[in-house]
Design an enzyme around this catalytic site. Structure first.
Site, PDB file in Angstrom:
ATOM      1  CB  SER A 228     -27.682 -12.778  17.530  1.00  0.00           C
ATOM      2  OG  SER A 228     -28.630 -12.095  16.875  1.00  0.00           O
ATOM      3  CD  GLU A 310     -38.782 -12.315  13.895  1.00  0.00           C
ATOM      4  OE1 GLU A 310     -37.694 -11.699  14.239  1.00  0.00           O
ATOM      5  OE2 GLU A 310     -39.850 -11.511  13.593  1.00  0.00           O
ATOM      6  N   PRO A 311     -36.434 -17.796  14.822  1.00  0.00           N
ATOM      7  CG  PRO A 311     -36.795 -20.100  15.161  1.00  0.00           C
ATOM      8  CD  PRO A 311     -37.337 -18.785  14.982  1.00  0.00           C
ATOM      9  N   GLY A 312     -32.823 -18.424  13.509  1.00  0.00           N
ATOM     10  CA  GLY A 312     -32.202 -18.626  12.204  1.00  0.00           C
ATOM     11  C   GLY A 312     -31.036 -19.312  12.591  1.00  0.00           C
ATOM     12  NE  ARG A 313     -26.400 -16.981  16.271  1.00  0.00           N
ATOM     13  CZ  ARG A 313     -25.488 -15.938  15.902  1.00  0.00           C
ATOM     14  NH1 ARG A 313     -24.139 -16.457  15.415  1.00  0.00           N
ATOM     15  NH2 ARG A 313     -25.895 -14.772  16.068  1.00  0.00           N
ATOM     16  NE  ARG A 365     -21.190 -15.221  13.738  1.00  0.00           N
ATOM     17  CZ  ARG A 365     -20.530 -15.765  14.797  1.00  0.00           C
ATOM     18  NH1 ARG A 365     -20.016 -16.750  14.697  1.00  0.00           N
ATOM     19  NH2 ARG A 365     -21.136 -15.324  15.982  1.00  0.00           N
ATOM     20  CE1 TYR A 369     -20.981  -8.697  14.906  1.00  0.00           C
ATOM     21  CE2 TYR A 369     -21.056 -11.111  13.888  1.00  0.00           C
ATOM     22  CZ  TYR A 369     -21.649  -9.652  13.949  1.00  0.00           C
ATOM     23  OH  TYR A 369     -22.318  -9.267  13.098  1.00  0.00           O
ATOM     24  CB  CYS A 396      -3.626  -7.716   2.404  1.00  0.00           C
ATOM     25  SG  CYS A 396      -1.904  -6.707   2.684  1.00  0.00           S
ATOM     26  CD  GLU A 397      -7.339  -5.693   6.919  1.00  0.00           C
ATOM     27  OE1 GLU A 397      -7.043  -5.372   7.946  1.00  0.00           O
ATOM     28  OE2 GLU A 397      -7.439  -4.792   6.159  1.00  0.00           O
TER      29      GLU A 397
END
Length: 473
Positions: A228, A310-313, A365, A369, A396-397
């Site tokens: 991707s 199969e495009p999505g993004r 994301r 990533y 809380c991260e």
């Protein structure tokens, strides 16, 4: 607008990253999406808020379909274009895709239910997944799903049994790993051997022979998805060549031509102005991919197969913008030895942390990533000097970061509305309730009007899921 212009002006709305029609109003200088002011959207639907520009999504879907089908026709074949529902799927978006002539790719029983509820023709649905349950497979077969992608040897028996039980002959593709590792994040690269999807290409003859042994299965071709957010076509070229190289032996086993080849998706988009000049145009990708197939088929002496993509993004990503409200700001002094500092940050004495009312629960994301985004003031324009900012969430991260590095006018303050573009893909889909934060709603904008397409959650709804045990006070 050039990359340099977009980077130099923290008020700039880059149409290569935002929906193409997004702009600031002439008088109020407020961001307008689909002709609707950002503050009007927040006032009506709340904050944070996912906004999808319907026209942008439809236009991009049509552009992708027409480009891929036009190029396939040029080399004497056809192309089926599946919208990859995992990027973002709801009933309304599935309906848009079907109306624009796309098929729909689903990866779970839930996504299948959404596509069917949207009225998508089952024959134009493809069903993916590395662990489809027997119940999901039976439901797909009974519904008349056009193609099921077999991901493992076990699934061959499951799909064959389900099809035989209903008296159907089910079309299937076999997912294989071409061994091509896409130039992307390791978690996004899906065609090297040591991962959960598909089967090694070397195993294809044996697995296809097993499929051909079942009268209830109709083997139509191989499928491969190399990853991707891919900008270069080199990986597609190598992968397609390897797949086609397996077809002569598969045709010998089948005693007939193998009619289809599915090259998956994974085409990248620009998340920031800095990436805008790198993201490939769908027309260029389409032309290169079909030329690769035509050349490979000619060299091998086989017929050019029907193609599937199969495009999505690339369809839904740029159509989405997330709106947030600023809660607090905090200036943090930068040290030259700061291990988290970008080299470009070192010209700044401090970083302004801007906290918003969402975060990693609505956009995972960056944490998953290391994805980059950009941010703009949405409720106003400002001539204040630019400040180096990091937009962070309320969770809380310490890794709860929405935008790692960008410039905003230095007078950004509590109550301001911020817009983060290119959030149409994999943001709502990956959303969670971390820290018991309700998922935001999704609204569609078009021609100056907005409407709810996915309801947001409330704290009451989250609490209602808790079960109080016997004997509890």
């Amino acid at each position: 607008m050039t990359q340099a212009q977009a980077a130099a002006d923290p008020n700039a709305i880059d149409p290569r990253v935002f929906p193409p029609a997004a702009r600031r109003g002439r008088e109020c200088r407020e961001l307008k999406l689909g002709g609707v002011r950002a503050t009007e959207l927040i006032a009506e639907f709340g904050s944070p808020l996912y906004v999808i520009d319907e026209q942008a999504a439809r236009d991009r879907a049509r552009e992708a379909r027409e480009a891929l089908q036009r190029e396939a026709e040029r080399i004497g074949t056809t192309a089926a274009v599946y919208y990859a529902g995992k990027a973002f799927l709801c009933v309304e978006v599935a309906r848009w895709m079907a109306e624009e002539g796309l098929s729909v790719d689903v990866a779970s029983g839930g996504e299948l239910a959404v596509a069917l509820a949207a009225g998508v023709d089952p024959a134009r649905i493809g069903f993916h997944g590395n662990n489809k349950s027997e119940r999901e497979i039976a439901r797909a077969v009974e519904a008349g799903v056009g193609t099921i992608v077999i991901d493992s040897e076990i699934e061959t028996e499951r799909v064959a049994a389900a099809a035989a039980a209903t008296g159907r002959r089910q079309r299937v593709r076999l997912r294989v790993n071409s061994g091509v590792h896409a130039s992307t994040h390791d978690f996004l690269a899906t065609s090297h051997e040591d991962q959960k999807f598909g089967q090694p290409l070397t195993e294809a003859p044996r697995l296809v022979a097993a499929i051909l042994a079942h009268d209830s299965l109709d083997f139509v071709g191989l499928h491969c998805h190399i990853g991707s957010q891919i900008f270069a076509t080199d990986g597609f070229r190598e992968s397609a060549g390897r797949l086609l190289g397996a077809y002569p032996e598969l045709e010998r086993l089948a005693g007939r031509p193998i009619p289809e080849l599915n090259l998956g998706g994974g085409f990248g988009i620009a998340y920031t102005s800095a990436q805008a000049d790198e993201a490939p145009a769908i027309a260029d990708v389409a032309r290169e991919l079909v030329d690769i197939v035509a050349e490979g088929a000619q060299n091998l002496g086989i017929a050019v197969p029907r193609l599937a993509f199969e495009p999505g993004r690339t369809i839904i990503g740029q159509a989405g913008v997330t709106l947030y409200t600023v809660g607090t700001t905090k200036a943090v002094r930068l040290a030259g030895s700061d291990v988290d500092a970008d080299p470009a940050d070192l010209g700044h004495a401090e970083r302004l942390y801007v906290s918003v009312d969402g975060g990693m629960s609505d956009n995972a994301r960056p944490a998953l990533y290391g994805a980059d985004y950009q941010v703009r003031l949405a409720n106003r324009e400002s001539d204040a000097a630019p400040a180096l900012v990091r937009v962070v969430g309320k969770h809380c991260e310490s890794g709860d970061i929405v935008v790692r590095r960008d410039l905003l006018p230095g007078d950004v303050r509590p109550g301001d509305t911020l817009a983060v573009p290119a959030t149409g893909a994999y943001c709502w889909s990956l959303a969670s309730n971390y820290n018991y934060v309700p998922r935001p709603p999704v609204v569609a904008v078009r021609d100056g009007a907005a409407r709810l397409i996915v309801r947001g959650e409330t704290e009451h709804e989250l609490l209602a899921k808790s079960v109080v045990g016997p004997g509890s006070p």
